[in-house]
Design an enzyme around this catalytic site. Structure first.
Site, PDB file in Angstrom:
ATOM      1  CG  HIS A 417     -11.582   7.843   2.508  1.00 14.70           C
ATOM      2  ND1 HIS A 417     -11.094   6.701   3.117  1.00 14.70           N
ATOM      3  CD2 HIS A 417     -12.837   8.009   2.993  1.00 14.70           C
ATOM      4  CE1 HIS A 417     -12.013   6.196   3.920  1.00 14.70           C
ATOM      5  NE2 HIS A 417     -13.085   6.977   3.869  1.00 14.70           N
ATOM      6  CG  ASP A 421      -9.103   3.192   5.196  1.00 13.87           C
ATOM      7  OD1 ASP A 421      -9.654   3.780   4.247  1.00 13.87           O
ATOM      8  OD2 ASP A 421      -8.292   2.265   5.055  1.00 13.87           O
TER       9      ASP A 421
END
Length: 447
Positions: A417, A421
């Protein structure tokens, strides 16, 4: 005659060290260029150190079980004639090792170092930063050794793994006054300084000994299993994992593959597997969504140009991740052939350094074991791993409200992350889904 050094090679991206598992030569042996000298274990793969020269082994400078940084000298070779050799590079000193870090003409050190580690008088905790190798720190934690009470035999009194093993075997281990060093992952570069903890409150407790009861079986942790464990711990600790899953209807793909598999095997000599179709679809989607083919590098994100797909191949006691290079440029047949050849190499213990280097994205065939949903741990330093689950029959509502049995597979994506995304990952997975759901005899060629 000249003496040349053989150094620890870099056996994979982000690999900073290797452990000599077994020497395949001894002093006095004659070797040819590229002959294997030693078996090495890293957090990525088992491999062999090849000889860079033809000559006679003069000295083994590392012991079996010793962990050395990339570039450290492991042995020396006497060669006949040096007219074709390049000039040796200027000598360097490693911040963490007494080894010479670059091949060149070997010179004997005249200064004599102590041959046995000694226990220093009891004293307070050092306030300056002390550098220890990962192997030393692991032993110190396991045996609760007070490192600041030991004077090592390395350069400048640096403590080596050999020093600790001698103290442990002699039963002369200082433990009482200084806290156990914190546990670290073996993949951390050895140049990172480790500061002794200042108080007992900040000390990480040693792993408790597990009780052994009647009927229990103790299985020693091999170096390969330890390396896998360290790499998994590093990935989980450093990478903020997120997950995403999509269902894909591969009924047409199953029908197509089943219709050609027998003829393909007879013609090509290896199987055309479902997995080859999945790898090809992923490679095509990576080309369209290049951000998925990226890596985190602290102050920047590196978007890789080449699309090199790592595939997980398991044996009874280890997991290997060989690489299909330039997968986007290969046909489904070419990918199927490479999957077959890499799997054969893994199970025969014949993987080379080139086979495991350069991966940019991992596809894992968890469906081969019957799994229908899983969350993979990212293959550090890549940004994502895709788990391809089992193809199962499910009732599906078709347009018009009719039910039908369809072949469904779950694609499970683990993502870093920091790099990725949900938006780009969702688009990427949806594109893989689209490619697979439209794979059929009329639109898809395996050649």
């Amino acid at each position: 005659m000249a003496i040349q050094n053989i150094t620890m090679p870099q056996l994979g991206e982000s690999v900073t060290e290797g452990t000599i598992e077994k020497w395949l030569v001894k002093p006095g042996d004659t070797v040819k260029k590229y002959d294997p000298l030693a078996e090495v274990v890293t957090d990525k793969v088992n491999a062999e150190i090849p000889s860079s020269f033809e000559g006679v082994i003069t000295e083994l400078l590392a012991e079996e079980g010793q962990t050395l940084p990339v570039g450290a000298v492991v042995c020396s070779v006497e060669i006949a004639g040096d007219s074709e050799l390049p000039p040796p590079p200027p000598p360097k000193k490693s911040a963490v090792s007494t080894a010479i870090l670059n091949a060149g003409v070997q010179k004997k050190q005249e200064a004599q170092q102590p041959t046995t580690a000694t226990v220093a008088p009891q004293k307070t905790v050092r306030q300056d930063k002390v550098r220890y190798s990962p192997a030393v720190l692991r032993l110190a934690q396991e045996y609760e050794i007070a490192l600041d009470q030991i004077t090592g035999t390395g350069e400048g009194g640096r403590i080596t793994r050999k020093d600790l093993m001698k103290l442990i075997e002699a039963g002369n281990v200082p433990t009482s006054l200084v806290e156990t060093p914190p546990a670290i992952d073996s993949a951390v570069p050895q140049s990172v300084p480790v500061e002794a903890p200042a108080s007992q409150e900040n000390t990480k407790p040693a792993t408790p000994t597990q009780p052994i009861q009647a009927g229990d079986i103790e299985i020693p942790v091999t170096k390969v299993r330890r390396a896998i464990a360290n790499n998994m711990v590093r990935s989980v600790h450093e990478v903020p994992h997120a997950w995403m899953m999509m269902e894909v209807d591969v009924t047409d793909l199953v029908t197509y593959r089943d219709s050609i598999k027998t003829e393909f095997k007879q013609k090509e000599g290896f199987n055309i597997t479902y997995f080859a179709f999945f790898v090809k679809a992923v490679a095509q989607a990576l080309k369209e969504f290049p951000m998925m083919n990226s890596m985190w590098a602290e102050d920047k994100i590196i978007q890789k140009h080449d699309i090199n797909i790592s595939i997980a191949v398991a044996t009874d006691d280890a997991l290997f991740v060989p690489v299909i290079k330039h997968a986007d440029e290969k046909s489904i047949k070419g990918i199927a052939k490479e999957i077959h050849e890499l799997a054969v190499k893994v199970r025969a213990g014949k993987l080379t350094m080139d086979d495991i280097q350069g991966g940019t994205f991992t596809v894992n065939n968890t469906g081969a074991f019957g799994s229908v949903q899983s969350m993979g741990i990212i293959n550090y330093p890549q940004a994502a791993i895709l788990q391809v689950e089992s193809i199962v029959k499910k009732p599906v509502v078709l347009p018009g409200g009719m039910f039908a049995a369809r072949d469904i597979v779950n694609l499970c994506l683990s993502l870093d992350h920091r790099v990725l995304d949900g938006l780009v990952c969702g688009k990427f997975l949806n594109r893989v889904k689209e490619i697979l759901e439209n794979a059929n005899k009329s639109s898809t060629s395996v050649y």
